[in-house]
Design a protein around this motif. Structure first.
Motif, PDB file in Angstrom:
ATOM      1  N   ARG A 143      -3.484  -2.388  -2.316  1.00 39.22           N
ATOM      2  CA  ARG A 143      -2.201  -2.918  -2.783  1.00 39.22           C
ATOM      3  C   ARG A 143      -2.183  -3.144  -4.288  1.00 39.22           C
ATOM      4  O   ARG A 143      -1.258  -2.727  -4.985  1.00 39.22           O
ATOM      5  N   SER A 149       2.117   0.629  -0.660  1.00 42.33           N
ATOM      6  CA  SER A 149       3.098  -0.284  -0.059  1.00 42.33           C
ATOM      7  C   SER A 149       2.360  -1.270   0.842  1.00 42.33           C
ATOM      8  O   SER A 149       1.238  -1.021   1.276  1.00 42.33           O
ATOM      9  N   TRP A 150       3.036  -2.391   1.145  1.00 44.78           N
ATOM     10  CA  TRP A 150       2.410  -3.377   2.022  1.00 44.78           C
ATOM     11  C   TRP A 150       2.153  -2.790   3.401  1.00 44.78           C
ATOM     12  O   TRP A 150       1.135  -3.070   4.027  1.00 44.78           O
TER      13      TRP A 150
END
Length: 180
Positions: A143, A149-150
């Protein structure tokens, strides 16, 4: 009946266009590249990685090496740390005149952060086990260092830690410190 066709050769105009594109790409890459590092930076990089390698050797000895037939949890970190140490010594001895290196920039801090997280993982393993520090390391790397992306960070982190658990703990029966 076979219908193979002879490969067509590019004509002179196509070759000229390709040569121009290659030259333009090479120029663009050279403009984006940070300035070359000098001999002092070469030695400094070698010393930093030498310290990391020696630290890894010391930490892995604390985990126990075991033997080749019954490896301990420190055997592979020890082997990697020995390789890092040897390559660092070679860099210090022979790499001063290299021209394919770059000066330290703000993005060099990302590498330093990656090293700090690995040291934290090694320090936390005996205290809280394998699972949590590995998961935190994966999240930080994906991250914050990788910009993922999460969603992909969570999925890849959980799957990777589960795969390492299955491989090292279940399949190979390596005695890693664990929560369970």
């Amino acid at each position: 009946m076979s219908t193979t066709s002879e490969p067509t050769r590019p004509d002179a105009a196509e070759v000229d266009i390709l040569d121009e594109l290659k030259a333009e790409l090479a120029q663009d890459l050279e403009e984006e590249r940070p300035p070359h590092a000098g001999p002092l930076a070469q030695v400094a990089a070698g010393v930093v990685t030498l310290l990391i390698g020696v630290s890894g050797i010391v930490l892995s000895l604390g985990y126990g090496l075991g033997s080749l037939t019954r490896p301990g949890p420190g055997l592979w970190p020890f082997a990697v740390s020995v390789a890092v140490t040897a390559l660092s010594l070679a860099q210090i001895a022979f790499g001063r005149d290299a021209t394919d290196t770059e000066q330290f920039t703000r993005s060099s801090a990302l590498t330093a952060l990656g090293v700090v997280t690995m040291v934290a993982l090694a320090a936390l393993l005996p205290v809280v086990g394998f699972e949590v520090p590995s998961l935190v390391l994966m999240v930080i790397w994906l991250r914050f260092l990788g910009g993922e992306s999460w969603r992909s960070t969570v999925v890849v982190s959980v799957v990777t830690v589960a795969a390492f658990y299955a491989l090292f703990v279940l399949a190979l029966a390596i005695p890693l410190p664990r929560l369970i």
